[in-house]
Design a protein around this motif. Structure first.
Motif, PDB file in Angstrom:
ATOM      1  N   VAL A 191     -10.357  -4.640  -4.916  1.00 26.30           N
ATOM      2  CA  VAL A 191      -8.856  -4.816  -4.534  1.00 26.30           C
ATOM      3  C   VAL A 191      -8.362  -3.782  -3.669  1.00 26.30           C
ATOM      4  CG1 VAL A 191      -6.612  -4.992  -5.795  1.00 26.30           C
ATOM      5  CG2 VAL A 191      -8.689  -6.122  -6.850  1.00 26.30           C
ATOM      6  N   ARG A 192      -8.601  -2.513  -3.945  1.00 27.35           N
ATOM      7  CA  ARG A 192      -8.167  -1.432  -2.989  1.00 27.35           C
ATOM      8  C   ARG A 192      -8.807  -1.349  -1.681  1.00 27.35           C
ATOM      9  NH1 ARG A 192      -7.482  -0.684  -8.130  1.00 27.35           N
ATOM     10  NH2 ARG A 192      -5.741   0.717  -9.077  1.00 27.35           N
ATOM     11  N   GLN A 194      -8.777  -2.574   1.743  1.00 23.45           N
ATOM     12  CA  GLN A 194      -8.059  -3.602   2.803  1.00 23.45           C
ATOM     13  C   GLN A 194      -8.988  -4.254   3.564  1.00 23.45           C
ATOM     14  OE1 GLN A 194      -4.621  -4.089   2.683  1.00 23.45           O
ATOM     15  NE2 GLN A 194      -4.851  -3.428   0.610  1.00 23.45           N
ATOM     16  N   GLU A 228      -1.202  -4.283 -10.794  1.00 25.37           N
ATOM     17  CA  GLU A 228      -1.214  -3.746  -9.400  1.00 25.37           C
ATOM     18  C   GLU A 228      -2.312  -4.582  -8.507  1.00 25.37           C
ATOM     19  OE1 GLU A 228      -2.482   0.405  -6.830  1.00 25.37           O
ATOM     20  OE2 GLU A 228      -2.876   0.160  -9.290  1.00 25.37           O
ATOM     21  N   SER A 229      -3.179  -5.058  -9.108  1.00 26.14           N
ATOM     22  CA  SER A 229      -3.972  -5.629  -8.348  1.00 26.14           C
ATOM     23  C   SER A 229      -3.477  -7.246  -7.671  1.00 26.14           C
ATOM     24  CB  SER A 229      -5.286  -6.180  -9.296  1.00 26.14           C
ATOM     25  OG  SER A 229      -5.944  -5.175  -9.610  1.00 26.14           O
ATOM     26  N   LEU A 232      -1.458  -5.936  -4.506  1.00 23.27           N
ATOM     27  CA  LEU A 232      -2.212  -5.633  -3.614  1.00 23.27           C
ATOM     28  C   LEU A 232      -2.635  -6.588  -2.907  1.00 23.27           C
ATOM     29  CD1 LEU A 232      -4.245  -2.651  -5.148  1.00 23.27           C
ATOM     30  CD2 LEU A 232      -2.505  -2.434  -3.092  1.00 23.27           C
ATOM     31  N   GLU A 235       0.527  -9.144  -1.384  1.00 21.96           N
ATOM     32  CA  GLU A 235       1.088  -8.610  -0.227  1.00 21.96           C
ATOM     33  C   GLU A 235       0.348  -8.328   1.005  1.00 21.96           C
ATOM     34  OE1 GLU A 235       3.152  -5.172  -2.005  1.00 21.96           O
ATOM     35  OE2 GLU A 235       4.622  -6.456  -2.979  1.00 21.96           O
ATOM     36  N   LYS A 236      -0.929  -8.617   0.812  1.00 24.77           N
ATOM     37  CA  LYS A 236      -1.934  -8.388   1.898  1.00 24.77           C
ATOM     38  C   LYS A 236      -1.449  -9.716   2.955  1.00 24.77           C
ATOM     39  CE  LYS A 236      -5.526  -7.292   4.628  1.00 24.77           C
ATOM     40  NZ  LYS A 236      -5.551  -6.292   5.105  1.00 24.77           N
TER      41      LYS A 236
END
Length: 424
Positions: A191-192, A194, A228-229, A232, A235-236
């Motif tokens: 998930v983190r 990018q 939070e996932s 992330l 909002e990508k």
């Protein structure tokens, strides 16, 4: 797909997610997931109140028979019997540990042979749960798959070959992560990442329909871990736009199109638990109108209608969402119509939406749209007399007050005292 000892191909969606056997009596829960009736009934009888596949809390334990899937399974079963004397479908080749390691090494080269290697590994892993576990336990296998999606050259090289490599990689990852939930740390790192999310976005934009479906499914798995996932992912850049594009899928294969729409809606619902993501969806031009189109489509399946209403319910929890819904009187009218014709889950979602826009938001256009519906207030009164929940009954009472229904004789058995029940 999984093959039995006679090498007969069994489509995955014919199998119950609980028993993994071909379903005899497919029924759908309010989450839209289909199970064999006996399996899900046993699950609920054991005191569980969640959907086994999604782990969502069930606000209704009612079943909806999946007649379409029942017919498909019957047709498939009949065809198997008709062709039982023909040459059996060849089973995928057995792969040794050494062969698998060689395939993994070839994947890292990202050349023309890479796609074939990925497909061989996918065929092997989907042949059985044991094969899948054997594969993922090989050191470096998952790291290589994540690496393929991460080392994308900032998505500059979007050649057909690169797209195909990403497609096959996403299909395998989706299968692996569905088979085993013990990858929380891996999922958090994905998930983190990018670059990985950029690759998934690219496949959603340029891949074939199967890989688009798997991409949305993979995103839903990644979003499941923690709030939070969802932020992330949601909002990508490009992801929400592509998911909204996926729910407008049209094609000659109506079954595949429906699966694409359902998967896209499921992912959007999962992401929309975050208020920030709901606002981003609403501000995506035409998003609410796309949901309205699905709602008004007479060919939309029950699961699609339920998911559309669920997403609209979540959207109606914010002011901008209520405004967007009320700006289109046809959407409000369709919501009211679906309140009585689909399922108990659809009814609950529709009541909450109408309560939000007509009672909480006091939108005159929405109120007028319901009032103009044939026997609108009377139908709401009738709904109050059914076996609905206390909160839904209260919301119906609030709606009747708004519509100035004053028949005390009809309402004397109900407590219609105005209470602000915030559904979220």
């Amino acid at each position: 797909m999984v093959r039995n000892e006679m090498f007969i191909t069994i489509p995955n969606y014919f199998k119950c997610p609980i028993s993994l056997d071909v379903m005899k009596s497919p029924v759908s829960l309010c989450t839209g997931v289909t199970y064999d009736r006996s399996s899900i009934q046993k699950w609920l009888d054991n005191g569980n109140n969640t959907c086994p596949a999604t782990m969502q809390v069930l606000h209704s334990q009612d079943f909806i028979p999946n007649h379409t899937l029942t017919r498909l399974i019957r047709t498939w079963s009949d065809s198997i019997q008709d062709h039982s004397s023909s040459t059996p479908v060849s089973a995928p080749p057995l792969l040794s540990h050494r062969q698998i390691q060689n395939l993994i090494k070839n994947i890292e080269k990202r050349d023309e042979n890479c796609v074939g290697c990925l497909r061989n590994l996918y065929d092997f892993s989907q042949d059985s749960a044991e094969n899948c576990k054997f594969l993922v336990n090989i050191d470096g296998f998952l790291d290589v798959l994540v690496g393929v999606l991460s080392n994308n050259g900032d998505v500059v090289d979007d050649s057909d070959l690169e797209i195909r490599i990403m497609e096959e990689t996403i299909i395998i990852l989706d299968l692996v992560l569905k088979e085993d939930n013990d990858y929380s740390e891996l999922i958090r790192s994905m998930v983190r990442n990018q670059d990985l999310l950029s690759s998934v976005t690219l496949v959603l934009r340029k891949g074939n329909l199967e890989s688009k479906i798997k991409s949305a499914s993979l995103l839903e798995i990644l979003a499941f871990q923690e709030p939070e996932s969802k932020l992330l992912i949601g909002e990508k850049d490009g992801i929400l736009f592509e998911l909204l594009r996926l729910i407008t899928t049209e094609g000659s294969d109506s079954s595949s199109s429906s699966i694409a729409i359902e998967t896209g809606l499921s992912c959007l619902i999962s992401l929309s638990i975050s208020r920030r993501i709901r606002l981003r969806i609403i501000r995506n031009k035409g998003s609410v109108q796309k949901l309205g189109t699905l709602l008004m489509n007479s060919e939309s399946r029950v699961a699609v209608i339920e998911k559309v209403l669920k997403l609209l319910e979540m959207i109606s929890a914010v002011t901008e969402g209520r405004t967007a819904i009320c700006d289109d009187p046809f959407i409000v009218k369709s919501i009211f119509q679906k309140m009585f014709k689909v399922s108990n889950a659809a009814t609950d979602h529709a009541v909450v939406i109408l309560w939000s826009v007509c009672y909480l938001y006091r939108d005159s256009k929405a109120q007028e749209s319901v009032m103009k519906s044939i026997n609108g207030p009377s139908k709401i009164l009738l709904l109050m007399q059914t076996n609905c929940s206390a909160s839904i009954r209260q919301m119906c009472g609030d709606l009747l007050k708004i519509f100035r229904v004053s028949s005390k004789s009809c309402l004397s058995s109900y407590d219609t005292k105005t209470t602000h029940i915030i559904p979220f």
